[in-house]
Design a protein around this motif. Structure first.
Motif, PDB file in Angstrom:
ATOM      1  N   ILE A 187     123.459  73.117 -27.447  1.00 28.48           N
ATOM      2  CA  ILE A 187     122.775  71.819 -27.454  1.00 28.48           C
ATOM      3  C   ILE A 187     121.414  71.968 -28.117  1.00 28.48           C
ATOM      4  CG2 ILE A 187     123.956  70.979 -25.385  1.00 28.48           C
ATOM      5  CD1 ILE A 187     121.384  71.512 -23.802  1.00 28.48           C
ATOM      6  N   HIS A 188     120.907  70.842 -28.605  1.00 30.15           N
ATOM      7  CA  HIS A 188     119.588  70.800 -29.221  1.00 30.15           C
ATOM      8  C   HIS A 188     118.649  70.001 -28.329  1.00 30.15           C
ATOM      9  CE1 HIS A 188     122.160  71.832 -32.616  1.00 30.15           C
ATOM     10  NE2 HIS A 188     121.085  72.203 -33.284  1.00 30.15           N
ATOM     11  N   GLN A 189     117.441  70.499 -28.172  1.00 31.32           N
ATOM     12  CA  GLN A 189     116.368  69.781 -27.476  1.00 31.32           C
ATOM     13  C   GLN A 189     116.797  69.262 -26.097  1.00 31.32           C
ATOM     14  OE1 GLN A 189     115.279  66.860 -30.445  1.00 31.32           O
ATOM     15  NE2 GLN A 189     113.940  68.304 -31.505  1.00 31.32           N
ATOM     16  N   ALA A 190     117.526  70.102 -25.370  1.00 31.49           N
ATOM     17  CA  ALA A 190     117.910  69.816 -23.976  1.00 31.49           C
ATOM     18  C   ALA A 190     118.803  68.586 -23.821  1.00 31.49           C
ATOM     19  CB  ALA A 190     116.662  69.666 -23.097  1.00 31.49           C
ATOM     20  N   GLN A 191     119.531  68.230 -24.865  1.00 33.23           N
ATOM     21  CA  GLN A 191     120.357  67.021 -24.821  1.00 33.23           C
ATOM     22  C   GLN A 191     121.720  67.298 -24.183  1.00 33.23           C
ATOM     23  OE1 GLN A 191     120.400  65.166 -28.691  1.00 33.23           O
ATOM     24  NE2 GLN A 191     118.183  65.049 -28.803  1.00 33.23           N
ATOM     25  N   LEU A 192     121.667  67.660 -22.916  1.00 34.15           N
ATOM     26  CA  LEU A 192     122.882  67.932 -22.151  1.00 34.15           C
ATOM     27  C   LEU A 192     123.536  66.613 -21.746  1.00 34.15           C
ATOM     28  CD1 LEU A 192     124.565  70.220 -20.856  1.00 34.15           C
ATOM     29  CD2 LEU A 192     123.151  69.981 -18.815  1.00 34.15           C
ATOM     30  N   GLN A 193     124.852  66.533 -21.921  1.00 27.86           N
ATOM     31  CA  GLN A 193     125.593  65.311 -21.611  1.00 27.86           C
ATOM     32  C   GLN A 193     126.360  65.480 -20.302  1.00 27.86           C
ATOM     33  OE1 GLN A 193     125.151  62.707 -23.664  1.00 27.86           O
ATOM     34  NE2 GLN A 193     123.905  64.017 -25.002  1.00 27.86           N
ATOM     35  N   LEU A 194     126.459  64.395 -19.556  1.00 32.48           N
ATOM     36  CA  LEU A 194     127.187  64.425 -18.282  1.00 32.48           C
ATOM     37  C   LEU A 194     128.635  64.871 -18.480  1.00 32.48           C
ATOM     38  CD1 LEU A 194     127.124  63.936 -15.248  1.00 32.48           C
ATOM     39  CD2 LEU A 194     127.645  61.524 -15.684  1.00 32.48           C
ATOM     40  N   GLU A 195     129.265  64.420 -19.566  1.00 31.36           N
ATOM     41  CA  GLU A 195     130.663  64.795 -19.812  1.00 31.36           C
ATOM     42  C   GLU A 195     130.813  66.304 -19.995  1.00 31.36           C
ATOM     43  OE1 GLU A 195     133.334  62.909 -19.520  1.00 31.36           O
ATOM     44  OE2 GLU A 195     131.965  61.324 -18.886  1.00 31.36           O
TER      45      GLU A 195
END
Length: 200
Positions: A187-195
Motif C-alpha cells: 500500500i501507499h501512504q497508509a491507504q489500507l482498505q477494509l476489504e
C-alpha cells in the motif's frame, strides 16, 4: 451456532506493527472510509504516547478507548480486557479495530480473543502486521524479540510506505512473505482498505 446468530458477532481486526511503520495512519484511513451503516470502536494501547486521538472523531459512529500508561497487552491483560468488555456490553459496535502498542505482545491478545467466552461474541479477522520493508534488512528489527512475535502472530503482512521503497526493497518484501508462507499486500501512504483485512 445458526446463521442468524453469526450475523450478530462483532467483527474484530488487530492491526499491529513495530513503532513508526504507520499502523495508526492505516487505522485513520480506514476510519475515514468507514461504511455509513456501521458503528466502529477503536481500542488503542500505545506505549508512552497517544495513538488515535479520540477528539478527532467526535461521532456516535466512532468510539475510541485508549489504554494509557504502558503496555497493557504484555504486562497485564486486565486493563485491555476491561476496556474490551465495556465495548462489547455497553457500546455494542459492529466492528472493533485493535491497535496494540508497538512494543506489545500481540500474540497474548490473540490468545485472549480465542477464548471460548469471546468466540460467542466476536469474529476475529486476520491479524494484520504493518511493515516498513526497509526494516527487513536491518538486524535490529529482524532479530528483535517483539518484532518477531508480531511477525509470527500475523495472518497478513502489509508493506506500507511503498512510495518510498526501491525495487529491491519491494522484492525483499515479496520474498519475506513467500518464506513465511503469509499473504502480503503493498500500500501507499497508509491507504489500507477494509476489504483487504476482511479475512478469516
Amino acid at each position: 451456532m445458526n446463521s442468524s446468530a453469526k450475523t450478530e458477532l462483532i467483527e474484530v481486526h488487530i492491526i499491529t506493527g513495530f513503532l513508526g511503520v504507520g499502523k495508526t495512519s492505516c487505522i485513520q484511513h480506514l476510519i475515514k472510509h468507514k461504511p455509513e451503516n456501521e458503528r466502529w470502536a477503536i481500542l488503542v494501547n500505545e506505549y508512552g504516547k497517544q495513538g488515535i486521538d479520540g477528539s478527532l472523531f467526535r461521532s456516535d459512529e466512532i468510539i475510541v478507548k485508549q489504554i494509557a500508561g504502558g503496555c497493557a497487552c504484555c504486562a497485564a491483560l486486565l486493563p485491555f480486557q476491561t476496556a474490551l468488555n465495556q465495548l462489547i456490553r455497553h457500546d455494542k459496535p459492529d466492528r472493533i479495530l485493535i491497535e496494540p502498542s508497538g512494543l506489545g505482545h500481540v500474540d497474548n491478545i490473540v490468545k485472549l480473543l480465542q477464548d471460548e467466552s469471546y468466540q460467542i461474541r466476536l469474529h476475529l479477522n486476520a491479524v494484520v502486521c504493518v511493515i516498513d520493508s526497509r526494516h527487513l534488512s536491518l538486524s535490529k528489527y529482524r532479530y528483535h524479540e517483539l518484532y518477531l512475535r508480531q511477525i509470527y502472530a500475523a495472518d497478513l503482512f502489509v508493506a506500507n510506505k511503498c512510495e518510498l521503497l526501491t525495487e529491491h526493497e519491494l522484492k525483499q518484501f515479496d520474498q519475506f512473505c513467500s518464506e513465511l508462507k503469509i499473504s502480503g499486500i503493498n500500500i501507499h501512504q497508509a491507504q489500507l482498505q477494509l476489504e483487504d483485512i476482511k479475512k478469516p
